[in-house]
Write an enzyme that holds these catalytic residues in place. Structure first.
Site, PDB file in Angstrom:
ATOM      1  N   HIS A  17     -30.777  28.218  71.021  1.00 14.27           N
ATOM      2  CA  HIS A  17     -31.596  29.192  71.767  1.00 14.27           C
ATOM      3  C   HIS A  17     -30.855  30.528  71.881  1.00 14.27           C
ATOM      4  O   HIS A  17     -31.453  31.595  71.726  1.00 14.27           O
ATOM      5  CB  HIS A  17     -31.893  28.691  73.190  1.00 14.27           C
ATOM      6  CG  HIS A  17     -32.689  27.426  73.265  1.00 14.27           C
ATOM      7  ND1 HIS A  17     -32.276  26.329  73.984  1.00 14.27           N
ATOM      8  CD2 HIS A  17     -33.896  27.087  72.750  1.00 14.27           C
ATOM      9  CE1 HIS A  17     -33.180  25.373  73.902  1.00 14.27           C
ATOM     10  NE2 HIS A  17     -34.169  25.801  73.152  1.00 14.27           N
ATOM     11  N   LYS A  41     -43.430  17.517  83.865  1.00 14.38           N
ATOM     12  CA  LYS A  41     -42.303  17.075  83.046  1.00 14.38           C
ATOM     13  C   LYS A  41     -41.096  16.806  83.935  1.00 14.38           C
ATOM     14  O   LYS A  41     -40.774  17.597  84.805  1.00 14.38           O
ATOM     15  CB  LYS A  41     -41.963  18.175  82.033  1.00 14.38           C
ATOM     16  CG  LYS A  41     -41.622  17.650  80.661  1.00 14.38           C
ATOM     17  CD  LYS A  41     -41.539  18.824  79.700  1.00 14.38           C
ATOM     18  CE  LYS A  41     -40.771  18.485  78.459  1.00 14.38           C
ATOM     19  NZ  LYS A  41     -40.692  19.632  77.558  1.00 14.38           N
ATOM     20  N   ARG A  90     -36.538  25.016  63.192  1.00 11.60           N
ATOM     21  CA  ARG A  90     -35.324  24.354  62.696  1.00 11.60           C
ATOM     22  C   ARG A  90     -35.560  23.704  61.344  1.00 11.60           C
ATOM     23  O   ARG A  90     -34.749  23.804  60.443  1.00 11.60           O
ATOM     24  CB  ARG A  90     -34.877  23.263  63.683  1.00 11.60           C
ATOM     25  CG  ARG A  90     -34.230  23.806  64.918  1.00 11.60           C
ATOM     26  CD  ARG A  90     -34.106  22.755  65.965  1.00 11.60           C
ATOM     27  NE  ARG A  90     -35.423  22.212  66.288  1.00 11.60           N
ATOM     28  CZ  ARG A  90     -35.690  21.467  67.324  1.00 11.60           C
ATOM     29  NH1 ARG A  90     -34.739  21.110  68.131  1.00 11.60           N
ATOM     30  NH2 ARG A  90     -36.915  21.041  67.573  1.00 11.60           N
ATOM     31  N   SER A 128     -32.467  20.466  72.912  1.00 14.34           N
ATOM     32  CA  SER A 128     -32.116  20.169  74.305  1.00 14.34           C
ATOM     33  C   SER A 128     -32.081  18.664  74.529  1.00 14.34           C
ATOM     34  O   SER A 128     -31.261  18.161  75.304  1.00 14.34           O
ATOM     35  CB  SER A 128     -33.137  20.801  75.248  1.00 14.34           C
ATOM     36  OG  SER A 128     -33.119  22.189  75.118  1.00 14.34           O
TER      37      SER A 128
HETATM   38  O1  PNS Z   1     -39.105  24.446  74.387  1.00 19.30           O
HETATM   39  P1  PNS Z   1     -40.464  23.837  74.187  1.00 19.30           P
HETATM   40  O2  PNS Z   1     -40.672  22.736  75.176  1.00 19.30           O
HETATM   41  O3  PNS Z   1     -40.679  23.406  72.759  1.00 19.30           O
HETATM   42  O4  PNS Z   1     -41.536  25.007  74.519  1.00 19.30           O
HETATM   43  C1  PNS Z   1     -42.916  24.759  74.435  1.00 19.30           C
HETATM   44  C2  PNS Z   1     -43.742  25.908  75.050  1.00 19.30           C
HETATM   45  C3  PNS Z   1     -43.246  26.223  76.444  1.00 19.30           C
HETATM   46  C4  PNS Z   1     -43.610  27.137  74.175  1.00 19.30           C
HETATM   47  C5  PNS Z   1     -45.228  25.445  75.056  1.00 19.30           C
HETATM   48  O5  PNS Z   1     -45.308  24.170  75.586  1.00 19.30           O
HETATM   49  C6  PNS Z   1     -46.102  26.386  75.879  1.00 19.30           C
HETATM   50  O6  PNS Z   1     -46.353  27.509  75.512  1.00 19.30           O
HETATM   51  N1  PNS Z   1     -46.583  25.862  77.030  1.00 19.30           N
HETATM   52  C7  PNS Z   1     -47.407  26.612  77.955  1.00 19.30           C
HETATM   53  C8  PNS Z   1     -48.808  26.039  77.980  1.00 19.30           C
HETATM   54  C9  PNS Z   1     -49.640  26.576  76.828  1.00 19.30           C
HETATM   55  O7  PNS Z   1     -49.849  27.763  76.695  1.00 19.30           O
HETATM   56  N2  PNS Z   1     -50.100  25.653  75.982  1.00 19.30           N
HETATM   57  C10 PNS Z   1     -50.938  26.006  74.870  1.00 19.30           C
HETATM   58  C11 PNS Z   1     -50.403  25.455  73.606  1.00 19.30           C
HETATM   59  S1  PNS Z   1     -51.736  25.175  72.521  1.00 19.30           S
END
Ligand code: PNS
Length: 159
Positions: A17, A41, A90, A128
């Site tokens: 990150h 979560k 990645r 993570s």
């Molecule tokens: O680090 P991560 O957990 O891979 O991040 C995922 C994240 C936070 C980018 C994604 O889950 C997100 O944008 N969540 C907010 C809810 C949202 O907008 N969901 C729509 C996705 S279709």
């Protein structure tokens, strides 16, 4: 003003990150690291702890801000007036999930584009969840996360 959001769970933030933050901070005028506040979560660090940690680790980047968000990313992007989302890729296994989110977000808000940065090879294996798994068994995580946060992670697993 090119303002970009770098969203994620960052639980915890890793060298992967940090690498994306550093590289994207050179590409855009302002980066907002957006920490997802996902109450469903089970997270290792609270959202406030994650924001504090990332603020501390990025204090030397003048154009990097750290905020938390709840709900949809498209709504947060609207609130902070950003039209670029940054995500790290990645491996090909990330691609399917990432392209679906990027396309959905773009359909919801056509002004919003997602820019993918390929993760540096050094960190291609890193996530993570790998950090949490190693830390939970008392493993060495010094190659995964900045040293300042190692004691914080170790402390969480003592409890
Ligand atoms: O680090 P991560 O957990 O891979 O991040 C995922 C994240 C936070 C980018 C994604 O889950 C997100 O944008 N969540 C907010 C809810 C949202 O907008 N969901 C729509 C996705 S279709």
């Amino acid at each position: 003003m090119k303002r970009a959001i770098y969203p994620g769970s960052f639980d915890p933030i890793t060298f992967g990150h940090m690498d994306i933050i550093e590289r994207s901070s050179k590409m855009f005028d302002e980066i907002i690291v957006a920490v997802l506040n996902n109450s469903q979560k089970n997270s290792l660090f609270s959202v406030d702890e994650r924001v504090t940690i990332i603020k501390d680790l990025t204090k030397n980047y003048a154009n990097v801000k750290v905020m938390s968000f709840e709900g949809l990313l498209v709504d947060f992007a609207d609130q902070v007036d950003a039209n670029i989302i940054i995500r790290g890729l990645r491996a090909v296994t990330d691609f399917e999930y990432e392209i679906q989110i990027a396309q959905t977000n773009h359909v919801e808000n056509p002004k919003l584009d997602t820019v993918f940065l390929t993760t540096s090879l050094n960190y291609a294996y890193l996530s993570s969840s790998v950090v949490r798994e190693f830390a939970s068994y008392g493993g060495d995580i010094s190659k995964f996360v900045p040293e300042e946060i190692i004691p914080l992670i170790v402390e969480k697993y003592k409890k």
